[in-house]
Design an enzyme around this catalytic site. Structure first.
Site, short mmCIF file in Angstrom:
data_model
loop_
_atom_site.label_atom_id
_atom_site.label_comp_id
_atom_site.label_asym_id
_atom_site.label_seq_id
_atom_site.Cartn_x
_atom_site.Cartn_y
_atom_site.Cartn_z
N LYS A 2 22.74 -2.18 35.93
CA LYS A 2 24.04 -2.19 35.23
C LYS A 2 24.56 -3.64 35.13
CE LYS A 2 23.53 2.20 35.35
NZ LYS A 2 23.71 3.37 34.54
C1 LIG Z 1 23.53 4.86 35.26
C2 LIG Z 1 24.33 5.93 34.68
C3 LIG Z 1 24.89 6.96 35.46
C4 LIG Z 1 24.51 7.23 36.88
O1 LIG Z 1 24.70 6.21 37.76
P1 LIG Z 1 23.84 6.16 39.12
O2 LIG Z 1 24.50 5.05 39.85
O3 LIG Z 1 22.43 5.84 38.74
O4 LIG Z 1 23.97 7.47 39.80
C5 LIG Z 1 25.76 7.85 34.86
N1 LIG Z 1 26.03 7.78 33.55
C6 LIG Z 1 25.46 6.86 32.74
C7 LIG Z 1 25.81 6.86 31.30
C8 LIG Z 1 24.59 5.91 33.28
O5 LIG Z 1 24.02 5.01 32.48
#
Ligand SMILES: *Cc1c(COP(=O)(O)O)cnc(C)c1O
Length: 368
Positions: free
Chosen positions: A181
């Site tokens: 992210k």
């Molecule tokens: C990455 C992501 C998540 C989940 O996050 P995690 O930390 O991997 O559990 C949820 N929604 C979207 C749109 C994502 O890209």
């Protein structure tokens, strides 16, 4: 090999982590958790931040905070990660889908009203791949029908809708700080809201629903979704550079777009006039007319040493959800098409323009 993603951890991350070790504050009790919550909430422009252990937990906590429970329906896009559906299902609620629209791949807000029932409790706009959802129609529908808006903002740190940061537009938002992210804590997440009641409910759910006045007495069931001080230390260091990271992502995204615009049959998200997108991942859709699908393209790019990832497969095509009697026989044509024709290209913070040139040349060669 050009990796699909690589985090940048060369700021104060090491130094702040060392402080956790030296002081012994390594669990969720620790000063960096509060500091990270404060800094991230301030950056997005909301009152409260509740740090959790990952983005999936953040979505569930946000829905709980919003009062979603047994039998409630939550409208969400078919084109998203399973975490969105899971969050609803774990609370006894029912995910209800709308297709995405072909230009931004975000939920088609024009389909929301057709999915409303007397059980609808919330709408979950998911800002996909760094581009904001068109929020005004969502806000109008929510207001008219008294629904809560729970934004999934896991891919849009720093993106804006009409000058307002994504994640501050609905009633509550959920974030992820997974390693790919825009800022990361390794694993990690956060719930943001300006509503004090929702903030209290989120904090309670994250921490086993302990009651402030009577610690080991429970009237609701929560989870241990706490973030550690170690994760938050990395988060605090990442917050020092979030503006820089957003600038890097935008610059790389624009450079990609320039290169790819010369290739026929490649589609990509185009920034709407009301949007500031952050190009979380640089994504392309291969036109059906090219006669090449994403799987083939990814395999061929792999041979050239270029890392890629496939798009999400629609929630309505997930066998595990069919097993729960969800979405059987439902069809969302745009989602189905892009799930097969879409992929993301290397999009890491350390990517160079020369590497982007290489990727674009490889895509061109494979299509040609
Ligand atoms: C990455 C992501 C998540 C989940 O996050 P995690 O930390 O991997 O559990 C949820 N929604 C979207 C749109 C994502 O890209």
């Amino acid at each position: 090999m050009i990796p699909v993603n690589q985090p940048l951890l060369n700021g104060h991350e090491k130094e702040l982590l060392a402080q956790c070790i030296e002081t012994g504050w390594i669990s969720s009790d620790g000063p960096f958790v509060i500091e990270f919550e404060r800094k991230f909430a301030d950056y997005i422009g909301v009152k409260y931040g509740i740090a959790v252990c990952n983005g999936t937990a953040a979505l569930e906590t946000a829905l709980f905070a919003a009062g979603v429970g047994k039998g409630d329906e939550v409208i969400m896009p078919s084109f998203t990660i399973i975490s969105c559906a899971l969050a609803a299902i774990r609370l006894g609620a029912v995910p209800v889908l709308v297709d995405c629209e072909p230009e931004t791949w975000n939920m088609d807000v024009n389909q929301i009203e057709s999915r409303l029932t007397s059980k609808t409790k919330a709408i979950m706009p998911v800002h996909i791949y760094g581009h904001p959802v068109n929020m005004d129609p969502v806000l109008a529908i929510a207001k008219k029908h008294n629904l809560v808006i729970v934004e999934d903002a896991a891919e849009v740190h720093g993106a804006e809708y009409k000058g307002q940061k994504c994640g501050s537009i609905g009633h509550v938002s959920a974030w992820s700080f997974y390693a790919n992210k825009i800022i990361t804590t390794g694993e990690g997440g956060m719930v943001l809201t300006s509503d004090p009641k929702m903030a209290e409910r989120a904090a309670s759910y994250r921490n086993l629903c302990f009651r402030p006045e009577k610690r080991f007495y429970h009237t609701e069931l929560g989870y241990n979704f706490r973030m550690t001080n170690l994760q938050a230390a990395i988060g605090v260091a990442q917050m020092e550079r979030i503006e820089e990271f957003v600038r890097i992502k935008r610059r790389l995204g624009e450079y990609y777009r320039e290169g790819l615009s010369k290739i026929k049959g490649i589609k990509y998200q185009i920034e709407k006039p009301w949007a500031k997108m952050v190009y979380w991942m640089y994504c392309i859709e291969l036109d059906n007319a090219l006669g090449i699908d994403a799987e083939t393209m990814m395999r061929e790019l792999g041979k050239e040493g270029i890392g890629t990832r496939p798009f999400f497969l629609g929630l309505h095509e997930q066998p595990a959800l069919h097993d729960l009697d969800l979405f059987k026989g439902e069809s969302y044509p745009v989602t189905e098409r892009i799930a097969r024709q879409g992929l993301y290209l290397p999009s890491g913070m350390t990517l160079t323009e020369r590497q982007i040139d290489e990727v674009v040349a490889a895509v061109n060669k494979i299509i040609g």
